[in-house]
Design a protein around this motif. Structure first.
Motif, PDB file in Angstrom:
ATOM      1  N   LEU A 141       0.833  -1.200   0.000  1.00  0.00           N
ATOM      2  CA  LEU A 141       0.000   0.000   0.000  1.00  0.00           C
ATOM      3  C   LEU A 141       0.868   1.250   0.000  1.00  0.00           C
ATOM      4  N   TRP A 142       1.942   1.239   0.770  1.00  0.00           N
ATOM      5  CA  TRP A 142       2.823   2.402   0.847  1.00  0.00           C
ATOM      6  C   TRP A 142       3.494   2.661  -0.507  1.00  0.00           C
ATOM      7  N   SER A 143       3.916   1.607  -1.186  1.00  0.00           N
ATOM      8  CA  SER A 143       4.585   1.785  -2.474  1.00  0.00           C
ATOM      9  C   SER A 143       3.620   2.307  -3.541  1.00  0.00           C
ATOM     10  N   PHE A 144       2.322   2.027  -3.376  1.00  0.00           N
ATOM     11  CA  PHE A 144       1.342   2.564  -4.328  1.00  0.00           C
ATOM     12  C   PHE A 144       1.188   4.071  -4.153  1.00  0.00           C
ATOM     13  N   GLY A 145       1.217   4.547  -2.916  1.00  0.00           N
ATOM     14  CA  GLY A 145       1.137   5.987  -2.645  1.00  0.00           C
ATOM     15  C   GLY A 145      -0.269   6.425  -2.269  1.00  0.00           C
ATOM     16  N   GLY A 146      -0.387   7.710  -1.984  1.00  0.00           N
ATOM     17  CA  GLY A 146      -1.685   8.280  -1.637  1.00  0.00           C
ATOM     18  C   GLY A 146      -2.007   8.262  -0.165  1.00  0.00           C
ATOM     19  N   VAL A 183      -0.834   9.531   3.828  1.00  0.00           N
ATOM     20  CA  VAL A 183      -0.033  10.442   4.630  1.00  0.00           C
ATOM     21  C   VAL A 183      -0.197  10.029   6.090  1.00  0.00           C
ATOM     22  N   LEU A 184       0.920   9.809   6.762  1.00  0.00           N
ATOM     23  CA  LEU A 184       0.917   9.547   8.197  1.00  0.00           C
ATOM     24  C   LEU A 184       1.271  10.855   8.895  1.00  0.00           C
ATOM     25  N   ILE A 185       0.447  11.273   9.847  1.00  0.00           N
ATOM     26  CA  ILE A 185       0.660  12.530  10.551  1.00  0.00           C
ATOM     27  C   ILE A 185       0.627  12.263  12.048  1.00  0.00           C
ATOM     28  N   LYS A 186       1.602  12.830  12.757  1.00  0.00           N
ATOM     29  CA  LYS A 186       1.590  12.723  14.211  1.00  0.00           C
ATOM     30  C   LYS A 186       0.368  13.452  14.741  1.00  0.00           C
ATOM     31  N   THR A 187      -0.366  12.812  15.615  1.00  0.00           N
ATOM     32  CA  THR A 187      -1.598  13.396  16.145  1.00  0.00           C
ATOM     33  C   THR A 187      -1.318  14.609  17.021  1.00  0.00           C
ATOM     34  N   ASP A 188      -0.287  14.532  17.839  1.00  0.00           N
ATOM     35  CA  ASP A 188      -0.018  15.634  18.764  1.00  0.00           C
ATOM     36  C   ASP A 188       0.794  16.763  18.144  1.00  0.00           C
ATOM     37  N   ASP A 189       1.402  16.540  16.995  1.00  0.00           N
ATOM     38  CA  ASP A 189       2.186  17.573  16.320  1.00  0.00           C
ATOM     39  C   ASP A 189       1.944  17.463  14.819  1.00  0.00           C
ATOM     40  N   GLU A 221       6.978   8.773  -1.417  1.00  0.00           N
ATOM     41  CA  GLU A 221       8.247   9.497  -1.347  1.00  0.00           C
ATOM     42  C   GLU A 221       8.918   9.367   0.020  1.00  0.00           C
ATOM     43  N   GLY A 222       8.134   9.485   1.078  1.00  0.00           N
ATOM     44  CA  GLY A 222       8.695   9.418   2.425  1.00  0.00           C
ATOM     45  C   GLY A 222       8.932   7.987   2.866  1.00  0.00           C
ATOM     46  N   LYS A 234       9.246   3.901   7.715  1.00  0.00           N
ATOM     47  CA  LYS A 234      10.040   3.279   8.771  1.00  0.00           C
ATOM     48  C   LYS A 234      10.847   4.334   9.529  1.00  0.00           C
ATOM     49  N   ASP A 235      11.478   5.245   8.796  1.00  0.00           N
ATOM     50  CA  ASP A 235      12.233   6.323   9.437  1.00  0.00           C
ATOM     51  C   ASP A 235      11.312   7.215  10.266  1.00  0.00           C
ATOM     52  N   PHE A 236      10.117   7.482   9.746  1.00  0.00           N
ATOM     53  CA  PHE A 236       9.136   8.298  10.465  1.00  0.00           C
ATOM     54  C   PHE A 236       8.758   7.644  11.795  1.00  0.00           C
ATOM     55  N   VAL A 237       8.500   6.346  11.762  1.00  0.00           N
ATOM     56  CA  VAL A 237       8.121   5.627  12.987  1.00  0.00           C
ATOM     57  C   VAL A 237       9.288   5.581  13.965  1.00  0.00           C
ATOM     58  N   VAL A 238      10.492   5.297  13.469  1.00  0.00           N
ATOM     59  CA  VAL A 238      11.664   5.242  14.346  1.00  0.00           C
ATOM     60  C   VAL A 238      11.923   6.607  14.971  1.00  0.00           C
TER      61      VAL A 238
END
Length: 160
Positions: free
Chosen positions: A107-112, A114-120, A129-130, A133-137
């Motif tokens: 699903l991620w490789s298909f695109g569309g 956006v993961l957004i931090k709820t508190d920020d 593009e993003g 894994k780096d975002f979660v880490v």
């Protein structure tokens, strides 16, 4: 999938379950043929039903009433049914994102997505593009720890 990927994926699942990450969809990218979460009937039926009903009314009653039914049906569909279909698309995407690692990567490789931090809300990650894994880490490393339950032998040793 290696151990590091497994920990990162479990952290993503926990972050979604604990509502620390908000999932947004870009409908123009994800709700297209070829997408793993695309359902052609959800795109076709909201417009097809009012048109077919309007044609039936045209045939049975007359052109004016048939056109009124078509227009009213399409307006209702675009205002109410569309929101329900978008919610179902979001639920399918969320379920696929947390089902397993392979589905998440597909699903991620298909695109569309956006993961957004709820508190920020300033911190997010756009697929493909993003790097999720780096975002979660970076933002949810506290959820990556594996907590093992103490065994009976360890509890006996502590008691002695």
């Amino acid at each position: 999938m290696n151990k590091a990927d497994s920990l990162v994926f479990k952290a993503l699942q926990k972050a979604i379950a604990e509502d620390k990450v908000h999932i947004c969809l870009i409908n123009s990218k994800i709700n297209v043929p070829g997408s793993p979460v695309y359902n052609p009937w959800e795109v076709l039926l909201p417009i097809l039903c009012p048109v077919l009903l309007g044609l039936l009314i045209i045939w049975l009653v007359g052109i004016l009433w048939g056109l009124v039914v078509m227009i009213a049906g399409i307006m209702l569909s675009s205002n109410f049914v569309k929101k329900k279909m978008e919610q179902r698309l979001w639920e399918r995407a969320k379920e696929m994102l947390i089902r397993d690692y392979a589905s998440c990567c597909d699903l991620w490789s298909f695109g569309g997505i956006v993961l957004i931090k709820t508190d920020d809300k300033k911190h997010g990650c756009l697929a493909p593009e993003g790097n999720w894994k780096d975002f979660v880490v970076l933002h949810f490393s506290d959820l990556m720890t594996e907590k093992s339950e103490p065994s009976a032998e360890t509890e006996n040793e502590k008691a002695a």
